[in-house]
Write a protein that holds these residues in place. Structure first.
Motif, PDB file in Angstrom:
ATOM      1  N   LEU A 138       0.805  -1.220   0.000  1.00 27.73           N
ATOM      2  CA  LEU A 138       0.000   0.000   0.000  1.00 27.73           C
ATOM      3  C   LEU A 138       0.838   1.269   0.000  1.00 27.73           C
TER       4      LEU A 138
ATOM      5  N   HIS B 243      -2.167   6.146   4.529  1.00 30.76           N
ATOM      6  CA  HIS B 243      -2.850   7.296   3.937  1.00 30.76           C
ATOM      7  C   HIS B 243      -3.402   6.998   2.552  1.00 30.76           C
TER       8      HIS B 243
ATOM      9  N   SER C 266      -4.630   3.962   1.627  1.00 24.83           N
ATOM     10  CA  SER C 266      -5.540   2.815   1.669  1.00 24.83           C
ATOM     11  C   SER C 266      -6.969   3.289   1.878  1.00 24.83           C
ATOM     12  N   ASP C 267      -7.917   2.455   1.474  1.00 25.15           N
ATOM     13  CA  ASP C 267      -9.312   2.840   1.668  1.00 25.15           C
ATOM     14  C   ASP C 267      -9.751   2.498   3.091  1.00 25.15           C
ATOM     15  N   PRO C 268     -10.870   3.035   3.554  1.00 26.13           N
ATOM     16  CA  PRO C 268     -11.310   2.825   4.946  1.00 26.13           C
ATOM     17  C   PRO C 268     -11.433   1.358   5.336  1.00 26.13           C
ATOM     18  N   ALA C 269     -11.833   0.491   4.400  1.00 27.06           N
ATOM     19  CA  ALA C 269     -11.998  -0.923   4.734  1.00 27.06           C
ATOM     20  C   ALA C 269     -10.664  -1.579   5.050  1.00 27.06           C
ATOM     21  N   GLN C 270      -9.605  -1.133   4.408  1.00 23.26           N
ATOM     22  CA  GLN C 270      -8.279  -1.668   4.725  1.00 23.26           C
ATOM     23  C   GLN C 270      -7.771  -1.114   6.043  1.00 23.26           C
ATOM     24  N   ARG C 271      -8.134   0.125   6.337  1.00 25.11           N
ATOM     25  CA  ARG C 271      -7.686   0.723   7.605  1.00 25.11           C
ATOM     26  C   ARG C 271      -8.298   0.033   8.812  1.00 25.11           C
TER      27      ARG C 271
ATOM     28  N   LYS D 285     -11.074  -5.298   5.066  1.00 23.68           N
ATOM     29  CA  LYS D 285     -10.624  -5.656   3.727  1.00 23.68           C
ATOM     30  C   LYS D 285      -9.136  -5.950   3.783  1.00 23.68           C
TER      31      LYS D 285
END
Length: 415
Positions: A139, A143, A145-150, A154
């Protein structure tokens, strides 16, 4: 030396041998660093006159044979496998990213870890160079990454993984290509074995399965120091290609046709494994002794000898349930269509196929001595061949068992 070394810390010289074996860079197909670089000279350092080291054409496996040519003897093959799972270069991007395959690793356990890339020299095929200082990334930063990865809902896809060599400036792809890096080059974790915080523990990458090779080598040394065997021909085997289907050991079994196989490989500490309580796994646990496979093709007759021997010498043992497949080189005989008894002996570790695989030296030592004493017990049989031909378990002869009450064993023992 202690008569029960599995009850004591592993001596530092022995730990250093284990560390050297585990450190050898031996990815699938390139196992010779371990087999020829470490184990072959080690075998030769103690092998008695008359023992023979066998080598093979199609792979870098080796076998130390105690009685070459004696096909009349009962042949026992003790197998560890030298191949390590590895990452591999897939392609090179215009921005200098080296896109990689994750092999048998979970993608998320790779991120940020230092690795070594082993590159075959395009100008001199067969010669390899080493590139250090790179890390595995996916990644770049939280900063991006999308919210699901955070929040962890995801994960990371294996296609997102790349090796970062900190390439910058002009012609980034060309900088990588000028190094001679090509698709297919192997990548291994750069993580040595270290003593752990808790007593008798150690951790690092690739316990799977340098540990099995270490145990096999130590059993060979102990058998040699004890004067060898008379009725049993032991084949101390270091196989290849286990991680891609037990292909190397089935070749060894097909070539040498053992009467018995004892595979030596890592196992799982199910007690410490997070999130699997509902699977009701057998409570194998690091620090509680070696493991013995029950089920699949595991021979009840061979297991009886292993278990009886362990009990006679107070070597701690844990019973493992393996279902349809041992998951180890214990399957080599049936896969090679060889008539032999087989079982698998292991040691519970944590975090298998990660950078922080963790084991206990007492479990490893217990396996070494359990296998050594088992080989000696087989050698002491009147006729090992007939022992296994004539004594298959008969469930139709099982005796009736009634209720045994609720008292725990030893409750009324006055000693």
């Amino acid at each position: 030396m202690s008569d029960t070394p599995w009850t004591s810390p592993m001596p530092e010289p022995q730990f250093e041998l284990m560390r050297r074996i585990l450190a050898a860079p031996s990815p699938v197909g390139l196992e010779a660093a371990m087999t020829y670089g470490v184990l072959k000279p080690h075998f030769e350092s103690f092998a008695p006159t008359g023992w023979q080291l066998r080598q093979f054409k199609g792979h870098a496996g080796v076998v130390l044979d105690t009685h070459p040519g004696r096909d009349d003897l009962f042949k026992v093959m003790v197998i560890g496998h030298a191949d390590k799972i590895r990452m591999q270069v897939r392609s090179i991007g215009e921005d200098g990213k080296i896109w990689i395959n994750s092999d048998s690793f979970l993608p998320n356990v790779l991120i940020g870890h230092e690795v070594t890339l082993f590159s075959e020299d395009p100008a001199a095929p067969g010669r390899y160079r080493r590139i250090e200082g790179g890390t595995v990334e996916a990644l770049g930063a939280i900063h991006f990454s999308d919210p699901a990865q955070r929040d962890g809902s995801k994960g990371i896809k294996k296609e997102q993984l790349y090796l970062d060599l900190q390439i910058h400036g002009e012609n980034k792809k060309q900088q990588v290509e000028n190094l001679g890096v090509r698709p297919g080059d192997s990548i291994l974790f750069n993580r040595p074995i270290r003593h752990g915080f808790s007593p008798d523990t150690f951790y690092g990458a690739y316990l799977d399965n340098g540990l099995g090779c270490f145990v096999t080598a130590e059993v060979a040394r102990l058998i040699a120091e004890a004067g060898g065997t008379e009725q049993v021909r032991v084949l101390f085997a270091i196989a290849s290609y286990e991680e891609i289907g037990r292909f190397g050991s089935r070749v060894l079994a097909g070539e040498l046709r053992p009467d018995a196989i004892i595979a030596v490989d890592v196992n799982h500490d199910y007690v410490a494994a997070p999130g699997i309580g509902d699977r009701r796994m057998q409570p194998l646990e690091m620090g509680k002794g070696f493991t013995l496979s029950v089920g699949a093709i595991a021979s009840e007759q061979l297991n009886r000898i292993v278990e009886t021997t362990a009990r006679e010498h107070d070597i701690p043992m844990q019973r493992d349930i393996v279902g349809a497949d041992t998951g180890t080189d214990g399957m080599a005989g049936v896969l090679a269509a060889v008539d032999c008894v087989a079982t698998s002996i292991g040691f519970p570790i944590r975090n298998m196929h990660t950078i922080s695989e963790t084991g206990n030296t007492r479990d490893v030592t217990a396996a070494i001595h359990a296998i050594t004493r088992t080989l000696q017990a087989l050698d002491a049989l009147p006729d090992p061949h007939r022992e296994f031909q004539d004594n298959h378990p008969r469930l139709d002869e099982a005796g009736a068992l009634g209720h045994q009450g609720a008292d725990k064993p030893g409750k009324h023992d006055n000693t």
